[in-house]
Design a protein around this motif. Structure first.
Motif, short mmCIF file in Angstrom:
data_model
loop_
_atom_site.label_atom_id
_atom_site.label_comp_id
_atom_site.label_asym_id
_atom_site.label_seq_id
_atom_site.Cartn_x
_atom_site.Cartn_y
_atom_site.Cartn_z
N SER A 64 30.25 -0.82 63.75
CA SER A 64 30.58 -1.89 64.69
C SER A 64 30.14 -1.51 66.09
O SER A 64 30.23 -0.36 66.50
CB SER A 64 32.08 -2.15 64.69
OG SER A 64 32.41 -3.00 65.77
N ARG A 90 36.61 -8.44 61.25
CA ARG A 90 36.08 -7.06 61.27
C ARG A 90 34.56 -7.09 61.24
O ARG A 90 33.96 -8.02 60.69
CB ARG A 90 36.57 -6.30 60.04
CG ARG A 90 35.82 -6.70 58.79
CD ARG A 90 36.20 -5.89 57.60
NE ARG A 90 37.53 -6.19 57.11
CZ ARG A 90 37.87 -7.32 56.52
NH1 ARG A 90 36.99 -8.30 56.36
NH2 ARG A 90 39.09 -7.51 56.07
N ASN A 91 33.94 -6.05 61.82
CA ASN A 91 32.48 -5.97 61.69
C ASN A 91 31.98 -4.54 61.53
O ASN A 91 30.85 -4.24 61.87
CB ASN A 91 31.77 -6.69 62.84
CG ASN A 91 32.17 -6.13 64.18
OD1 ASN A 91 32.85 -5.09 64.24
ND2 ASN A 91 31.77 -6.77 65.24
N GLY A 92 32.85 -3.66 61.02
CA GLY A 92 32.33 -2.35 60.66
C GLY A 92 33.16 -1.18 61.15
O GLY A 92 34.20 -1.34 61.79
#
Lengths: 86, 404
Positions: free
Chosen positions: B209, B220-222
Motif C-alpha cells: 500500500s 484496504r489496499n495492501g
C-alpha cells in the motif's frame, strides 16, 4: 502503431497463458485464458518493460485501479493510452 | 515427562517504541507507527511508507567494534534479548548455561549489509568490501550474538520461513523445553528490510500500500512493511515457579502446516489445520479462546482467507472472539512479526486489553468478526492464538494461556 501495441500486448499475455497468439481472443478475460494472479503481476511487469511505462496496478484492488484488466481488449486499450501519454 | 512452558521475560523494539513497554503502550493507545521512510534513494521507490524505527542511535547502545559486526537486524535482536533477560530476573548459573539456547526468526537477515555492499561494488565500482560483510549479513548472526552475549551454550539457530519465521522459531523453543531438552530459551525474531533494495523487491509483487495498512477494512489496499524485534524468555514452569519468577503467560500449544499449493496465495485449509492443530496441542476448547492476533496483512487475499478459516474453525464461537491485526500500527515485520505480535497476546491475557486494528474505515462483509476497529477493547481473556501464514504456504500458530 496501435496495431503493433495490440500485437505486442497479446504476445505478452499469450506467453503468460502458455497459448499461441492465435488462441488469445480480444474478448477473453485473463481468467478464461488461465492467467492467475501471479501471471497477471508478471504480465504487468512485462508490459512495463516492453513499453517503458508505469502501470498503476495494485493486486489488492485490481478492479479499482485505473488500469482496466477486465479483458484482453481493455488491457490493450489501457496500454495504448499509457503509450500515447508517455 | 512433558514439561510446562511459561514466559518470564519480554523485550522489544518497534516503530511503536524502543522497548516492550513502549511498544505495548503504543498498541494500547492505537498509535500509528507507520511514517514516511527515510533512507538513501527512497525517492526512486513507488512505496515510501513503513513502520521504520526512528530516533535510533546505534552508537548510544553499542561499541564501535559491535557496530562493525552487528547489522541493524542483529542490533534490534540484541537489545530485545537484553531487555527480556533483565525483566525475567533470570540468573544463568554455569549449570544452566548448557541447558539454555537461542532460537530466532528472520527472513532477510543482514539485508541492509547486503544492500550497502552490493551498492559499493556494483554501483560505485569498489573492488573491496569490509572483512566482516559475511558475518554481518548471515541469517544466524543475531541468534549467535545473543548466545555469545549471554553465554548460552545450548541449542541455538535461526529459522527462516518468511512471515512465519518468528512463530516457527518460538514453536521450536517451546517444543525443546516441553520435551525436556532445554530449560530456558531466548526466542522471538528480528527483521530490518527497510532499505532501497528491500522495498524495491517487494514493490514488484504489487501488494504494497502507498498510504496505510488497513486490515479487515473494505477499502484496504495492501501491506506496509515494518522493522524491529521481540525476544522472550521461555522457561520450564517448575523452575520459574521455584525461583519466584513473574510469569507473564503460559505457552500451551503450537501447530504448523504447509499449504503445499501456491508460493504466494494463502490457502484456507492450511490455515485451518494450523489453527485447529494449535488448539488441539494446547488442550483448548474453542470457547477458551477470547482473542486472536491475526496474521492480518491488509492484502485482499489474506484477509478473506483468514476470516473464513477462523469462522470455519470456531463456528458459533467466532462471533464472541476478538481478532485484531497490530500490523496496522507497527507494519509487517516479516520474519520478526510473530514475535512483536505475541506481545499483544500477552497484554490481552495479563491486562484484559485487546490491541486494536487501526486505520480501519469501512466494514467488510468478508470479515464479519469483531476486528477491534481503531480503539482498544477491554475483556477478560483466558487464552489466545497468534496466527502467522507465510509466503510459501507455511503456517504456524501459537496458543497461550494466562499465567498458571
Amino acid at each position: 502503431m496501435s496495431d503493433s501495441v495490440k500485437l505486442r500486448v497479446i504476445a505478452i499475455i499469450a506467453e503468460q497463458a502458455m497459448l499461441d497468439v492465435a488462441e488469445v481472443s480480444e474478448s477473453a478475460t485473463l481468467e478464461e485464458l488461465g492467467v492467475d494472479s501471479l501471471g497477471l503481476v508478471e504480465a504487468v511487469f512485462a508490459i512495463e518493460e516492453e513499453f517503458d511505462v508505469q502501470i498503476p496496478f495494485n493486486a489488492n484492488e485490481p478492479g479499482d485501479s485505473d488500469f482496466d484488466i477486465s479483458s484482453v481488449k481493455s488491457i490493450v486499450i489501457a496500454v495504448e493510452k499509457l503509450v500515447a501519454e508517455a | 515427562m512433558v514439561k510446562r512452558v511459561v514466559i518470564t521475560g519480554q523485550g522489544a523494539i518497534s516503530a511503536l517504541g524502543h522497548s516492550a513497554d513502549a511498544t505495548l503502550n503504543g498498541m494500547r493507545e492505537g498509535k500509528l507507527g507507520i511514517s514516511k521512510l527515510e533512507f538513501r534513494d527512497v525517492e526512486r521507490l513507488s512505496i515510501q511508507i513503513g513502520g521504520q524505527i526512528k530516533n535510533f542511535d546505534a552508537e548510544h547502545h553499542f561499541t564501535r567494534q559491535q557496530i562493525l559486526l552487528f547489522d541493524r537486524f542483529t542490533q534490534f535482536a540484541v537489545l530485545a534479548a537484553q531487555e527480556a533477560v533483565h525483566q525475567s530476573g533470570i540468573v544463568f548459573t554455569s549449570e544452566l548455561l548448557e541447558k539454555s539456547g537461542v532460537i530466532l526468526g528472520t527472513s532477510g537477515g543482514g539485508l541492509q549489509t547486503q544492500d550497502e555492499n552490493f551498492r559499493l561494488v556494483y554501483e560505485e565500482g569498489k573492488n573491496r568490501v569490509h572483512p566482516f560483510v559475511v558475518p554481518r549479513l548471515m541469517n544466524n548472526a543475531a541468534a549467535s550474538h545473543v548466545s555469545m552475549i549471554h553465554n548460552l551454550t545450548g541449542p541455538t539457530f535461526t529459522v527462516a520461513t518468511a512471515c512465519a519465521s518468528s512463530n516457527h522459531a518460538m514453536g521450536q523453543a517451546f517444543h525443546m523445553i516441553r520435551a525436556g531438552m532445554t530449560e530456558v530459551m531466548l526466542t522471538g525474531g528480528s527483521e530490518s528490510m527497510l532499505c532501497f533494495g528491500g522495498i524495491k523487491a517487494w514493490e514488484g509483487l504489487r501488494v504494497m500500500s502507498k498510504d496505510a495498512c488497513r486490515p479487515f477494512s473494505a477499502d484496504r489496499n495492501g501491506m506496509v512493511q515494518g522493522e524491529g524485534a521481540a525476544v522472550f524468555v521461555f522457561e520450564e514452569f517448575e523452575r520459574a515457579k521455584a525461583r519466584g519468577a513473574n510469569i507473564l503467560a503460559e505457552v500451551v500449544g503450537f501447530a504448523m502446516s504447509s499449504d503445499a499449493s501456491d508460493i504466494v496465495m494463502p490457502n484456507k485449509d492450511g490455515a485451518k489445520r494450523a489453527i485447529a492443530g494449535a488448539l488441539r496441542d494446547g488442550g483448548l476448547n474453542l470457547d477458551d479462546i477470547g482473542y486472536i492476533n491475526a496474521h492480518g496483512t491488509g492484502t485482499t487475499a489474506n484477509d478473506k482467507t483468514e476470516c473464513q478459516a477462523v469462522n470455519e474453525v470456531f463456528g458459533d464461537h467466532a462471533k464472541n472472539l476478538r481478532m485484531s491485526s497490530t500490523k496496522s500500527m507497527h507494519g509487517h515485520l516479516i520474519g520478526g512479526t510473530g514475535a512483536v505480535e505475541l506481545l499483544a497476546c500477552i497484554m490481552a491475557l495479563r491486562e484484559g486489553v485487546i490491541a486494536p486494528t487501526v486505520s480501519h474505515r469501512k466494514e467488510d462483509p468478508n470479515c464479519n468478526l469483531n476486528v477491534v476497529p481503531n480503539v482498544a477493547q477491554e475483556a477478560k481473556i483466558n487464552a489466545t492464538l497468534s496466527n502467522a501464514f507465510a509466503f510459501g504456504g507455511l503456517n504456524a500458530v501459537i496458543a497461550l494461556r494466562s499465567a498458571p
